[in-house]
Each structure stands twice: as structure tokens, then as C-alpha cells.
Design a protein around this motif. Structure first.
Motif, PDB file in Angstrom:
ATOM      1  N   GLY A   1       0.807  -1.213   0.000  1.00  0.00           N
ATOM      2  CA  GLY A   1       0.000   0.000   0.000  1.00  0.00           C
ATOM      3  C   GLY A   1       0.837   1.259   0.000  1.00  0.00           C
ATOM      4  O   GLY A   1       1.797   1.398  -0.759  1.00  0.00           O
ATOM      5  N   HIS A   2       0.476   2.180   0.893  1.00  0.00           N
ATOM      6  CA  HIS A   2       1.176   3.465   0.901  1.00  0.00           C
ATOM      7  C   HIS A   2       2.630   3.345   1.351  1.00  0.00           C
ATOM      8  O   HIS A   2       3.428   4.271   1.147  1.00  0.00           O
ATOM      9  N   LEU A   3       3.001   2.203   1.965  1.00  0.00           N
ATOM     10  CA  LEU A   3       4.395   1.998   2.357  1.00  0.00           C
ATOM     11  C   LEU A   3       5.281   1.682   1.159  1.00  0.00           C
ATOM     12  O   LEU A   3       6.504   1.790   1.247  1.00  0.00           O
ATOM     13  N   GLY A   4       4.663   1.260   0.061  1.00  0.00           N
ATOM     14  CA  GLY A   4       5.429   0.903  -1.126  1.00  0.00           C
ATOM     15  C   GLY A   4       5.463  -0.598  -1.325  1.00  0.00           C
ATOM     16  O   GLY A   4       4.522  -1.309  -0.973  1.00  0.00           O
ATOM     17  N   ALA A   5       6.548  -1.101  -1.862  1.00  0.00           N
ATOM     18  CA  ALA A   5       6.706  -2.530  -2.116  1.00  0.00           C
ATOM     19  C   ALA A   5       8.092  -2.965  -1.652  1.00  0.00           C
ATOM     20  O   ALA A   5       9.087  -2.303  -1.941  1.00  0.00           O
ATOM     21  N   PHE A   6       8.130  -4.090  -0.937  1.00  0.00           N
ATOM     22  CA  PHE A   6       9.407  -4.650  -0.492  1.00  0.00           C
ATOM     23  C   PHE A   6       9.814  -5.723  -1.484  1.00  0.00           C
ATOM     24  O   PHE A   6       9.101  -6.702  -1.702  1.00  0.00           O
ATOM     25  N   VAL A   7      10.969  -5.539  -2.130  1.00  0.00           N
ATOM     26  CA  VAL A   7      11.461  -6.440  -3.163  1.00  0.00           C
ATOM     27  C   VAL A   7      12.672  -7.182  -2.612  1.00  0.00           C
ATOM     28  O   VAL A   7      13.652  -6.564  -2.200  1.00  0.00           O
ATOM     29  N   ALA A   8      12.582  -8.523  -2.615  1.00  0.00           N
ATOM     30  CA  ALA A   8      13.653  -9.319  -2.027  1.00  0.00           C
ATOM     31  C   ALA A   8      14.139 -10.388  -2.997  1.00  0.00           C
ATOM     32  O   ALA A   8      13.338 -11.112  -3.593  1.00  0.00           O
ATOM     33  N   THR A   9      15.451 -10.447  -3.166  1.00  0.00           N
ATOM     34  CA  THR A   9      16.103 -11.546  -3.868  1.00  0.00           C
ATOM     35  C   THR A   9      17.180 -12.089  -2.927  1.00  0.00           C
ATOM     36  O   THR A   9      17.412 -11.540  -1.845  1.00  0.00           O
ATOM     37  N   ARG A  10      17.841 -13.134  -3.330  1.00  0.00           N
ATOM     38  CA  ARG A  10      18.872 -13.694  -2.463  1.00  0.00           C
ATOM     39  C   ARG A  10      20.141 -12.843  -2.441  1.00  0.00           C
ATOM     40  O   ARG A  10      20.973 -13.015  -1.559  1.00  0.00           O
ATOM     41  N   GLU A  11      20.252 -11.939  -3.399  1.00  0.00           N
ATOM     42  CA  GLU A  11      21.434 -11.070  -3.440  1.00  0.00           C
ATOM     43  C   GLU A  11      21.209  -9.736  -2.735  1.00  0.00           C
ATOM     44  O   GLU A  11      22.132  -9.169  -2.151  1.00  0.00           O
ATOM     45  N   ARG A  12      19.988  -9.237  -2.771  1.00  0.00           N
ATOM     46  CA  ARG A  12      19.721  -7.924  -2.179  1.00  0.00           C
ATOM     47  C   ARG A  12      18.231  -7.767  -1.964  1.00  0.00           C
ATOM     48  O   ARG A  12      17.417  -8.544  -2.468  1.00  0.00           O
ATOM     49  N   SER A  13      17.897  -6.740  -1.216  1.00  0.00           N
ATOM     50  CA  SER A  13      16.490  -6.385  -1.011  1.00  0.00           C
ATOM     51  C   SER A  13      16.406  -4.878  -0.827  1.00  0.00           C
ATOM     52  O   SER A  13      17.368  -4.242  -0.380  1.00  0.00           O
TER      53      SER A  13
END
Length: 339
Positions: free
Chosen positions: A229-241
Motif C-alpha cells: 500500500g502506501h508503504l510501497g513494495a518490499f522487493v527481495a532476492t537472495r542477493e539484495r532487497s
């Protein structure tokens, strides 16, 4: 040529009912409107891609309204594969609001779409396959995908809200190795993992990383995107987030009118962004964020218009604004390099 994105989501005509906390009609009304997670995902991708690179099956019953037909075709006839069944009604749902509680129910039988429905059509073998379903149905979908050894799509899985409960976690774990991108929203991610609400950035990061650890992606190359939502989006991979901010925030009064379909359109925009950015999921999330920004500005789908420059160049505007302008603004806000 196969399309970039095909969704297995359904087309639905949404009906609305409003009651107070005692069950009495409030007098508020809203006309029937285009719905369905697949529809919103397709339009989210259409904001960035030409119609011929997007595909969705639309089941038309004998009651399919001409006005809805016109609206869909305004985005480009090429993106819809219409299937007519004069002996059935178009899929409809009732969105009921009683006080602060929202209910949802189908008014007609659902017509589920599977990868087998794509065989022999213009939608066969898309580069990216999007689906919204329970974990057990996701496993069935992937079984059909694996039955065709020549087809290895990017898979974007959006679990349905009512199956985002701890009891479904074992079934989800079984299908995770075959999922390229898993994207629940924050509430769904926390619920699956029995993490207490309310959602905070710290808890969302914990949930996203835990889902990643459970095995998303064959050979460890999957991604988790928790839409928040208004917090945005958390994007996670095994190398970075990292976090990607929402375009409209809680400080943009009046800009967010209705969040229905925002998550679906986000993932359609993500699929388009993956094509434009050559598979960079972090950059693609910026495209996804802009797609969602257009969907939340009104009840229903955004409006596409076209303007022609003096030199004859045609530009597409959504709600009167340019997606490219918003993308550059978001890149600048986040300190990203504009490309």
C-alpha cells in the motif's frame, strides 16, 4: 509472435451493495463495472506495452453489455481473446459493504482458465504467465506448464486472499520452487507466516525474507515482492532487497480513491517492466508502481486517450497523464538513474 504477458485471471462484472452496520441499505449506489484480477493485470501491463503483447481470455455470456465491450476494446482489441457461450451468463460478483466489513461472492459459476486453454490460440507460450489462485491450484497450473518442455515462462503468482492462512503454507511451499515471482500483499504475507498484525516495514521485511527462504524459484533464483500500500513494495532476492516507494503516498490527499485492482495492475506493470528493463526486477517494480498509481485514482479502470503532436507522433495518456513522466518523477524521487 507470443505475447509478453498472459494472465489466467478471470474477467468479472462487479455489482455493488452498501449497508450500514445494522444491515440497512445506505442508499449509496454504484453502477456495474469491469472487474477481475486478470483484467486489472492486463490493463496494468497495457500502460507500458502495445496491446498485441498482452493477452487474456474473456468469457462472454449472452448478457455481455455492449458498453463493457467498447471499454475493453478501447485498450486494444488485440489483447482480448473472446470466448462466446450463448448458454451461459457472464461471470458476475457481488461486492457487499456492511459498515467497515467488505464481502465478496460470485453470483454466477466461475469459469476457471488454465494453461491448456491457451493451446492453439494466439496466447500460446507467453514469456510471462500471471495467475491468481490457491496454492493447490497453482501446483495444478504449473503441472500443465511443465507438460510442455519447450515453454519456460516467467511465472508471477498472486495468492488469493482467503487462502493466505497458515494452514495453506505447506501447499505453498510445495509450489514455490516453480514460481519466479511470488507477490502477496503485506497482510497476506504476515497471515501466511502467523506474524502478528499490524503491518510495519520491519515485519514486512521479515515476512518477505522468510518466504524467500522457503524456496521461491528454481535453483534459488526467485523473487518475493510484498505489496504494501502506501508503504510501497518490499522487493527481495537472495542477493539484495530494497523498498520501492508508492507513487501516491498517505500525504497525497484525494489522489487515492479506490484501491480495487491496484495489486493486480501492479503485477501487470511488473511483467511489462521486466520486458523493458531486460529482466531487472528492481527497475521493473518502478513500472509496476506507476501502473498501480493510475488504477487507484478512480473507481474502476483508468481512461486511455491519445494525443497527436504537430509532427504526427501519437502519445498515449492515462487519466490525462503520461506514464513516462511519472516514471521519471519516481526515479528522481528514489535517486535512480533515468534511462
Amino acid at each position: 509472435m507470443a505475447p509478453q504477458l498472459v494472465t489466467l485471471g478471470m474477467f468479472i462484472i462487479d455489482e455493488f451493495e452498501y449497508q450500514d452496520e445494522h444491515g440497512n441499505p445506505t442508499g449509496q449506489t454504484l453502477p456495474s463495472q469491469i472487474g477481475g484480477g486478470g483484467t486489472y493485470a492486463s490493463v496494468g501491463a497495457r500502460i507500458w506495452l502495445p496491446a498485441e503483447k498482452i493477452g487474456m481470455i474473456v468469457d462472454r455470456g449472452d448478457d455481455f453489455p455492449p458498453a463493457i465491450q467498447d471499454t475493453l476494446n478501447s485498450f486494444g482489441k488485440e489483447m482480448w481473446l473472446y470466448r462466446d457461450n450463448p448458454d451461459r451468463k457472464t461471470t458476475r460478483s457481488l461486492n457487499s459493504y456492511r459498515g467497515d466489513h467488505r464481502g465478496f461472492q460470485y453470483l454466477t459459476p466461475r469459469i476457471r482458465i488454465t494453461p491448456r486453454d491457451l493451446i492453439g490460440t494466439k496466447l500460446e507460450h507467453p514469456a510471462t504467465l500471471h495467475f491468481i489462485c490457491s496454492p493447490s491450484r497453482a501446483s495444478a497450473i504449473m503441472s500443465e506448464v511443465h507438460a510442455d518442455p519447450e515453454w519456460k515462462p516467467i511465472t508471477v503468482y498472486e495468492p488469493i486472499p482467503d487462502r493466505c492462512v497458515p494452514a495453506e503454507l505447506p501447499a505453498l511451499i510445495k509450489v514455490l520452487p516453480y514460481i519466479s515471482i511470488l507477490s502477496p500483499n503485506a497482510e497476506e504475507a504476515l497471515s501466511l507466516l502467523s506474524i502478528p498484525q499490524p503491518s510495519t516495514k520491519a515485519l514486512i521485511e521479515e515476512a518477505g525474507n522468510k518466504l524467500l527462504e522457503l524456496g521461491v524459484g528454481d535453483a534459488g533464483c526467485g523473487h518475493v515482492i510484498v505489496r504494501s500500500g502506501h508503504l510501497g513494495a518490499f522487493v527481495a532476492t537472495r542477493e539484495r532487497s530494497e523498498w520501492v516507494d508508492a507513487y501516491w503516498t498517505e500525504h497525497d490527499a484525494g489522489k487515492v480513491v479506490d484501491v480495487t485492482g491496484a495489486g493486480n495492475s501492479f503485477l501487470g506493470g511488473l511483467a511489462a517492466g521486466l520486458l523493458v528493463t531486460s529482466g531487472d526486477v528492481f527497475k521493473a517494480t518502478l513500472y509496476a508502481t506507476v501502473s498501480a498509481s493510475f488504477v487507484v485514482e478512480q473507481a474502476g479502470l483508468p481512461v486511455l486517450t491519445r494525443v497527436t503532436d504537430n509532427d504526427g507522433t501519437v502519445h498515449e495518456l492515462w487519466n490525462g497523464d503520461s506514464p513516462e513522466r511519472r516514471l521519471k518523477e519516481l526515479q528522481k524521487r528514489l535517486g535512480k538513474v533515468t534511462e
